[in-house]
Enzyme design. Structure first.
Site, mmCIF file in Angstrom:
data_model
loop_
_atom_site.group_PDB
_atom_site.id
_atom_site.type_symbol
_atom_site.label_atom_id
_atom_site.label_comp_id
_atom_site.label_asym_id
_atom_site.label_seq_id
_atom_site.Cartn_x
_atom_site.Cartn_y
_atom_site.Cartn_z
ATOM 1 N N ASN A 171 8.162 16.613 -8.977
ATOM 2 C CA ASN A 171 9.418 17.300 -9.278
ATOM 3 C C ASN A 171 9.448 18.650 -8.584
ATOM 4 O O ASN A 171 8.675 19.557 -8.913
ATOM 5 C CB ASN A 171 9.565 17.485 -10.790
ATOM 6 C CG ASN A 171 9.924 16.198 -11.492
ATOM 7 O OD1 ASN A 171 11.093 15.867 -11.626
ATOM 8 N ND2 ASN A 171 8.909 15.461 -11.935
ATOM 9 N N MET B 241 11.996 10.300 -21.452
ATOM 10 C CA MET B 241 12.023 11.078 -20.217
ATOM 11 C C MET B 241 11.856 10.220 -18.968
ATOM 12 O O MET B 241 11.208 10.627 -18.004
ATOM 13 C CB MET B 241 10.932 12.149 -20.260
ATOM 14 C CG MET B 241 11.231 13.293 -21.200
ATOM 15 S SD MET B 241 12.628 14.308 -20.625
ATOM 16 C CE MET B 241 13.896 13.779 -21.759
ATOM 17 N N HIS C 234 9.324 7.145 -14.820
ATOM 18 C CA HIS C 234 9.201 8.342 -15.646
ATOM 19 C C HIS C 234 9.466 9.582 -14.815
ATOM 20 O O HIS C 234 9.120 9.661 -13.633
ATOM 21 C CB HIS C 234 7.805 8.419 -16.262
ATOM 22 C CG HIS C 234 7.759 9.272 -17.487
ATOM 23 N ND1 HIS C 234 7.763 10.647 -17.437
ATOM 24 C CD2 HIS C 234 7.741 8.950 -18.808
ATOM 25 C CE1 HIS C 234 7.729 11.137 -18.663
ATOM 26 N NE2 HIS C 234 7.723 10.132 -19.514
ATOM 27 N N HIS C 235 10.119 10.571 -15.441
ATOM 28 C CA HIS C 235 10.452 11.805 -14.734
ATOM 29 C C HIS C 235 9.198 12.568 -14.314
ATOM 30 O O HIS C 235 9.248 13.432 -13.417
ATOM 31 C CB HIS C 235 11.330 12.703 -15.616
ATOM 32 C CG HIS C 235 12.430 13.381 -14.868
ATOM 33 N ND1 HIS C 235 12.251 13.932 -13.615
ATOM 34 C CD2 HIS C 235 13.726 13.625 -15.186
ATOM 35 C CE1 HIS C 235 13.382 14.475 -13.198
ATOM 36 N NE2 HIS C 235 14.293 14.301 -14.126
ATOM 37 N N ALA C 236 8.066 12.274 -14.918
ATOM 38 C CA ALA C 236 6.818 12.901 -14.490
ATOM 39 C C ALA C 236 6.413 12.442 -13.093
ATOM 40 O O ALA C 236 5.611 13.107 -12.424
ATOM 41 C CB ALA C 236 5.697 12.586 -15.476
#
Length: 478
Positions: A315, A21, A146-148
Site C-alpha cells: 500500500n 479489510m 486482502h488490503h494488506a
C-alpha cells in the site's frame, strides 16, 4: 524475509468480523473469445500455471512472537489452487439481481489468514439483461484480495498478470521477485526487539515534519485554501456502526461523455466523476427525506507510488478529503465548485510528505490497535462522535483497450473497496476500454439496496452533459 509495512499491517489490525479489510473485483467475461470452449477445470489450471511461482499470490502472513512487531511474509509451501479458485453457478435464470446477491454474500466472508490472502469465485450461468438470444451465458469472476496485500494500483497490476491484450496471447508478466525467506523464531524476536528499541528515534524524525504540516494547514485554513476538514461531515443513515453483511451494485458510464464534459468545462475526469457521485448521492438521500443541509464529505485515496521514498510495502497511498456538493442542485455549478475545491485539496495534499501516512502507521502496535478497534465497535463509538467522513470514493485508472482474462474478453471490471465503522459506503470507479465501471458496496443494514444509489449515476451524467452542452450552445450563440 519481508516485513509488512506499518500501513499494510494496519489493514490486518483494523479487521473484525464486521469490518472486513479485503478489496474485491467483479469481472464479467465473454467466453466466446476463448480459443477452446470454456470449462472451469481449464480456467482453474490456467490460473494456477500463471500464479504458482508468483510471490504476491503464494505468500502468507506469519506473526512475530508476542506481537512485538508487524508480521512478515513467508512462502506457502503447501499452496493449492483448489483452496483459492472455487466454482459456483447462479440459479436459472441468473440475472443481475441474482448475481449481486451472490457477490454481496461472498464479499461478507472473511479470508483465511492461514493461507495466501486471496481467492476467486468463478460464477457460471450469468445472463445479462441486454444479451441477445444467441449470446452465450457470461462467466463472472468474483475476486477478493486482502488490503494488506494490495492497494488500488497494485491490485490492478496483479489482475493484469492473468490478462492479455489478445485472446491467444500470453498474460502480461509481473516483474520478477524472489519468494520471501522464512525466518526462524529467534530471528523474528531479535529484529522485533531492535525495532522496538529504535522507535523513539523514529518518532523524533516523524514529529518535526508533522508539526510543520499542522502549521501549514492552519495557515491554509485561514486563507480558505485548505482541503475539507475531517469530523465536519453531516450524519446520514450509512454513517454508524456497520455489520458484516454487504450490499453491492454496479453500473457503467461512457468515458467519452465524461471526457467531453471535462474538455468543455476545463476540469478533470476526477472532477466529473465526483460531481456525478455527488448528484447521485443527493438524489438517493432526497428520495428518503435524508438529504442534509451541508455537503457530504468523501475520503479520496491518492496513489503516492511516483513520489514515495519507500521501496517496500504493497500500500503506497495517501488520502485527501473533499466535499461533494450534495447541497447544490445544479450539476454545472457543483462541477465548478468541486473543481476549485479539488485544486485546493491537491495543493494541500502535495504539501504533505508522500510518506506521512506510512511513517505514522509504523507505530500501530498489533495488540493495542486490534483491541482499540474492537472496543470502538462494541461501544458503537462511531455513532457518538462527529462524523469523520461519509464515504470513500476511489478512481482507479484501468486499461484503455480491451483486455482478456485467460482468453475471455472482460466486459465489466468493477473493483469494490472496504467499508468502515462510521463510513459504511464505498464507491469505486475504474476505466476499461472506453467505459467507466462504477462499483458500490455498502453495509447492508444501512443501505439494503445499493442499486437505489447506483442507478442515479447514469442519470446524473446525462443531466450534467445536457446542461454543459446547453451552456456551450448559448455561449456560441452570443
Amino acid at each position: 524475509m519481508e516485513r509488512l509495512s506499518g500501513l499494510d499491517a494496519s489493514f490486518l489490525y483494523l479487521e473484525t468480523p464486521a469490518q472486513l479489510m479485503h478489496v474485491c473485483a467483479v469481472m464479467v467475461l465473454d467466453p466466446s473469445s476463448m480459443s477452446e470452449p470454456y470449462s472451469f477445470t481449464t480456467l482453474q489450471q490456467g490460473i494456477d500455471a500463471n500464479v504458482h511461482d508468483v510471490p504476491a499470490f503464494t505468500r502468507k502472513i506469519r506473526g512475530v512472537p508476542l506481537g512485538l512487531d508487524h508480521p512478515v511474509w513467508v512462502r506457502d509451501t503447501a499452496f493449492d489452487i483448489e483452496r483459492h479458485v472455487h466454482r459456483l453457478a447462479l440459479p436459472s435464470p441468473g440475472g443481475y439481481a441474482e448475481l449481486m446477491e451472490l457477490c454481496a454474500h461472498l464479499a461478507s466472508l472473511p479470508l483465511d489468514r492461514s493461507r495466501p490472502l486471496w481467492e476467486m469465485w468463478v460464477i457460471e450461468g450469468y445472463r445479462p439483461v441486454d444479451a441477445a438470444d444467441d449470446d452465450p451465458d457470461r462467466v463472472v469472476v468474483f475476486a477478493k484480495m486482502h488490503h494488506a496485500t494490495v492497494d488500488g494500483v497494485s491490485g490492478a497490476n496483479l489482475v493484469s498478470h492473468l490478462c492479455s491484450l489478445e485472446p491467444d496471447a500470453p498474460p502480461m508478466l509481473l516483474e520478477h521477485s524472489e519468494h520471501p525467506r522464512s525466518p526462524s523464531r529467534g530471528e523474528l524476536l531479535g529484529r522485533a526487539v531492535l525495532g522496538t528499541a529504535a522507535r523513539p528515534l523514529t518518532l523524533a524524525r516523524v514529529l518535526k515534519p508533522s508539526a510543520q504540516v499542522i502549521a501549514k494547514t492552519v495557515s491554509r485554513a485561514r486563507q480558505g485554501t485548505a482541503m475539507a476538514a475531517p469530523f465536519s461531515a453531516p450524519r446520514t443513515s450509512f454513517n454508524g456502526t456497520i455489520t458484516g453483511h454487504r450490499s453491492i451494485a454496479l453500473t457503467n458510464l461512457a468515458l467519452d461523455d465524461v471526457r467531453a464534459v471535462k474538455k468543455q468545462t476545463g476540469t478533470t475526469v476526477n472532477d466529473v466523476v465526483l460531481t456525478v457521485a455527488g448528484g447521485a448521492l443527493r438524489r438517493y438521500l432526497a428520495e428518503r427525506d435524508e438529504l442534509p443541509a451541508g455537503s457530504l464529505l468523501a475520503t479520496v485515496p491518492v496513489s503516492v507510488r511516483d513520489t514515495t521514498r519507500r521501496e517496500t510495502g504493497a500500500n503506497k497511498v495517501s488520502a485527501l478529503f473533499t466535499k461533494l456538493g450534495t447541497d447544490v442542485d445544479d450539476p454545472v455549478e457543483r462541477l465548478h465548485m468541486l473543481a476549485e475545491r479539488n485544486r485546493n485539496a491537491k495543493e494541500h495534499h502535495n504539501a504533505i510528505s508522500a510518506d506521512a501516512l506510512q511513517d505514522w502507521a509504523e507505530f500501530a502496535a498489533p495488540r493495542t490497535f486490534g483491541l482499540a478497534v474492537r472496543t470502538y465497535a462494541n461501544l458503537r463509538l462511531a455513532e457518538r462522535h462527529p462524523v469523520v467522513h461519509n464515504l470513500v470514493i476511489s478512481n482507479v485508472p484501468g486499461p484503455p483497450v480491451p483486455v482478456y482474462f485467460m482468453g475471455a474478453r472482460i466486459e465489466v471490471l468493477s473493483p469494490l473497496g472496504p467499508v468502515f465503522h462510521g463510513a459504511g459506503l464505498n464507491v469505486t470507479v475504474m476505466s476499461n476500454a472506453g467505459r467507466l465501471h462504477v462499483g458500490v458496496i455498502a453495509c447492508r443494514e444501512s443501505m439494503p439496496d445499493a442499486d437505489a444509489l447506483v442507478r442515479h449515476f447514469p442519470v446524473e451524467l446525462a443531466r450534467l452533459t445536457e446542461q454543459v452542452e446547453a451552456a456551450g450552445s448559448r455561449g456560441s450563440a452570443r
